[in-house]
Write a protein that holds these residues in place. Structure first.
Motif, short mmCIF file in Angstrom:
data_model
loop_
_atom_site.label_atom_id
_atom_site.label_comp_id
_atom_site.label_asym_id
_atom_site.label_seq_id
_atom_site.Cartn_x
_atom_site.Cartn_y
_atom_site.Cartn_z
N GLU A 1 12.14 -137.51 7.39
CA GLU A 1 12.01 -136.55 8.49
C GLU A 1 13.27 -135.69 8.62
OE1 GLU A 1 11.10 -138.91 11.89
OE2 GLU A 1 9.00 -139.24 11.31
N ILE A 2 14.44 -136.31 8.46
CA ILE A 2 15.69 -135.54 8.51
C ILE A 2 15.73 -134.53 7.38
CG2 ILE A 2 18.19 -135.69 8.25
CD1 ILE A 2 18.06 -138.41 9.66
N TRP A 3 15.37 -134.96 6.17
CA TRP A 3 15.39 -134.05 5.02
C TRP A 3 14.43 -132.88 5.23
CZ3 TRP A 3 18.24 -132.83 1.01
CH2 TRP A 3 17.68 -132.09 -0.03
N ASP A 4 13.25 -133.16 5.74
CA ASP A 4 12.25 -132.11 5.95
C ASP A 4 12.69 -131.10 7.01
OD1 ASP A 4 10.60 -133.24 4.06
OD2 ASP A 4 9.40 -134.36 5.50
N GLN A 5 13.54 -131.52 7.93
CA GLN A 5 14.00 -130.63 8.99
C GLN A 5 15.13 -129.71 8.54
OE1 GLN A 5 15.09 -133.23 12.22
NE2 GLN A 5 12.98 -133.93 12.56
N TRP A 6 15.78 -130.05 7.46
CA TRP A 6 16.92 -129.25 6.98
C TRP A 6 16.44 -127.94 6.36
CZ3 TRP A 6 20.60 -133.25 4.18
CH2 TRP A 6 21.29 -133.97 5.16
N ASP A 7 17.26 -126.89 6.52
CA ASP A 7 16.92 -125.60 5.92
C ASP A 7 17.40 -125.56 4.47
OD1 ASP A 7 19.68 -125.12 5.97
OD2 ASP A 7 19.58 -123.97 7.83
N ASP A 8 17.09 -124.47 3.77
CA ASP A 8 17.41 -124.37 2.34
C ASP A 8 18.91 -124.42 2.08
OD1 ASP A 8 14.75 -124.24 1.74
OD2 ASP A 8 14.68 -122.05 1.58
N LYS A 9 19.70 -123.91 3.01
CA LYS A 9 21.15 -123.87 2.82
C LYS A 9 21.74 -125.26 2.71
CE LYS A 9 25.43 -122.14 4.91
NZ LYS A 9 26.03 -121.40 6.07
N ILE A 10 21.37 -126.14 3.63
CA ILE A 10 21.94 -127.49 3.61
C ILE A 10 21.34 -128.32 2.48
CG2 ILE A 10 20.31 -128.51 5.27
CD1 ILE A 10 22.73 -130.02 6.48
N LYS A 11 20.06 -128.05 2.13
CA LYS A 11 19.46 -128.76 1.00
C LYS A 11 20.15 -128.36 -0.31
CE LYS A 11 14.82 -129.60 2.85
NZ LYS A 11 13.38 -129.30 2.73
N LYS A 12 20.48 -127.10 -0.43
CA LYS A 12 21.17 -126.63 -1.64
C LYS A 12 22.55 -127.28 -1.75
CE LYS A 12 22.66 -122.46 -4.08
NZ LYS A 12 22.73 -120.97 -4.05
N LEU A 13 23.22 -127.42 -0.61
CA LEU A 13 24.53 -128.08 -0.60
C LEU A 13 24.39 -129.53 -1.08
CD1 LEU A 13 27.55 -128.09 0.13
CD2 LEU A 13 26.90 -128.70 2.47
N PHE A 14 23.33 -130.18 -0.64
CA PHE A 14 23.09 -131.56 -1.07
C PHE A 14 22.85 -131.62 -2.57
CE2 PHE A 14 20.88 -135.38 -2.09
CZ PHE A 14 21.38 -136.34 -1.23
N TYR A 15 21.95 -130.78 -3.08
CA TYR A 15 21.63 -130.80 -4.51
C TYR A 15 22.88 -130.56 -5.36
CZ TYR A 15 16.57 -130.68 -3.61
OH TYR A 15 15.29 -130.98 -3.22
N CYS A 16 23.72 -129.63 -4.93
CA CYS A 16 24.93 -129.30 -5.69
C CYS A 16 25.90 -130.47 -5.76
CB CYS A 16 25.63 -128.09 -5.07
SG CYS A 16 24.76 -126.53 -5.30
N ASN A 17 25.94 -131.26 -4.69
CA ASN A 17 26.90 -132.36 -4.63
C ASN A 17 26.34 -133.70 -5.12
OD1 ASN A 17 29.57 -131.51 -3.19
ND2 ASN A 17 27.96 -130.47 -2.06
N TYR A 18 25.03 -133.92 -4.90
CA TYR A 18 24.49 -135.26 -5.15
C TYR A 18 23.23 -135.29 -6.01
CZ TYR A 18 27.86 -136.54 -1.60
OH TYR A 18 29.03 -136.72 -0.89
N GLY A 19 22.79 -134.15 -6.52
CA GLY A 19 21.66 -134.15 -7.43
C GLY A 19 20.32 -134.34 -6.75
N ASP A 20 19.36 -134.86 -7.51
CA ASP A 20 17.96 -134.92 -7.07
C ASP A 20 17.57 -136.24 -6.39
OD1 ASP A 20 17.39 -132.39 -7.80
OD2 ASP A 20 16.04 -132.88 -9.43
N LEU A 21 18.49 -136.86 -5.70
CA LEU A 21 18.19 -138.11 -5.01
C LEU A 21 17.03 -138.01 -4.01
CD1 LEU A 21 21.75 -139.52 -4.23
CD2 LEU A 21 20.11 -140.46 -5.82
N PRO A 22 16.87 -136.90 -3.26
CA PRO A 22 15.86 -136.88 -2.19
C PRO A 22 14.43 -137.12 -2.66
CG PRO A 22 17.44 -135.13 -1.81
CD PRO A 22 17.74 -135.69 -3.18
N TYR A 23 14.10 -136.80 -3.91
CA TYR A 23 12.72 -137.01 -4.33
C TYR A 23 12.35 -138.49 -4.36
CZ TYR A 23 13.29 -138.71 -9.18
OH TYR A 23 13.55 -139.48 -10.29
#
Length: 218
Positions: free
Chosen positions: A11-33
């Motif tokens: 639910e937290i991940w789904d609430q995040w906008d593209d900007k913060i998701k991109k920051l996550f992907y850049c730092n930690y890769g594809d863990l959210p899937y």
């Protein structure tokens, strides 16, 4: 299997906008899937029956298969990680208190109040990190704490609803661009071996990632 309820993380991940998701992907890769990977316990139990503890591989009739570092690196897609830079636990590591202060950006008083003793190790309850992710004013810290939560609840789910101290040892070194895969794989093999030896033992590796690997082959 030790399986945490991941609904709040999703639910937290789904609430995040593209900007913060991109920051996550850049730092930690594809863990959210991994949060969307449904663990079919019947499939997992069937798969585990093909694990050969003597050779540390799955044996399907005459075919041997085993997850490799390269395959797990591909599944997790770490943009900042160096594949040849493996994690090694330092001799003089900071205390759990200091590591949590660094990761969360919170005061010593706050961190001391959250640390709990579970069995032979220290840990922090997920609900404390959840509240921090929702309220922290620093976007980078929210991403860091969210990533730590995935490592503690999904990748290394040792204690239900808690993030273990050992996870923080690995996590604080990710900034050095080390790959966590050589730690994830042995824990998976060790858990499968223990599961087979005990007959009804508990698997505490990352079931989601193992099943993602399995689906990539079948």
């Amino acid at each position: 299997m030790t399986q945490n309820n991941l609904q709040e993380l999703k639910e937290i991940w789904d609430q995040w906008d593209d900007k913060i998701k991109k920051l996550f992907y850049c730092n930690y890769g594809d863990l959210p899937y991994l949060l969307d990977m449904k663990v079919d316990k019947h499939l997992f139990r069937a798969l585990a029956q093909y694990w050969n503890p003597a050779y540390s591989c799955f044996t399907f009739e005459k075919v041997d298969l085993v997850p490799t570092v390269e395959e797990y690196m591909t599944l997790l897609r770490f943009p900042k990680i160096q594949a040849d830079k493996a994690y090694l636990r330092a001799v003089n590591v900071p205390t759990f208190l200091k590591k949590l202060m660094s990761i969360t950006g919170m005061s010593e008083q706050w961190v001391v109040a959250q640390i709990k003793q579970k069995g032979d190790s220290k840990c922090i309850h997920w609900k404390n990190l959840r509240d921090l992710i929702l309220a922290h004013p620093d976007m980078k810290k929210r991403v860091d704490v969210f990533a730590l939560s995935i490592y503690g609840l999904v990748v290394f789910p040792k204690t239900l609803r808690h993030i273990d101290e050992a996870v923080s040892d690995l996590f604080v070194q990710l900034d050095k661009r080390v790959t966590p895969v050589p730690i994830i794989l042995p824990e998976t093999f060790r858990s499968l071996n223990a599961y087979r030896r005990a007959g009804e033992g508990r698997f505490i590796g990352c079931a989601q990632l193992l099943l993602a690997w399995f689906h990539s082959h079948f």
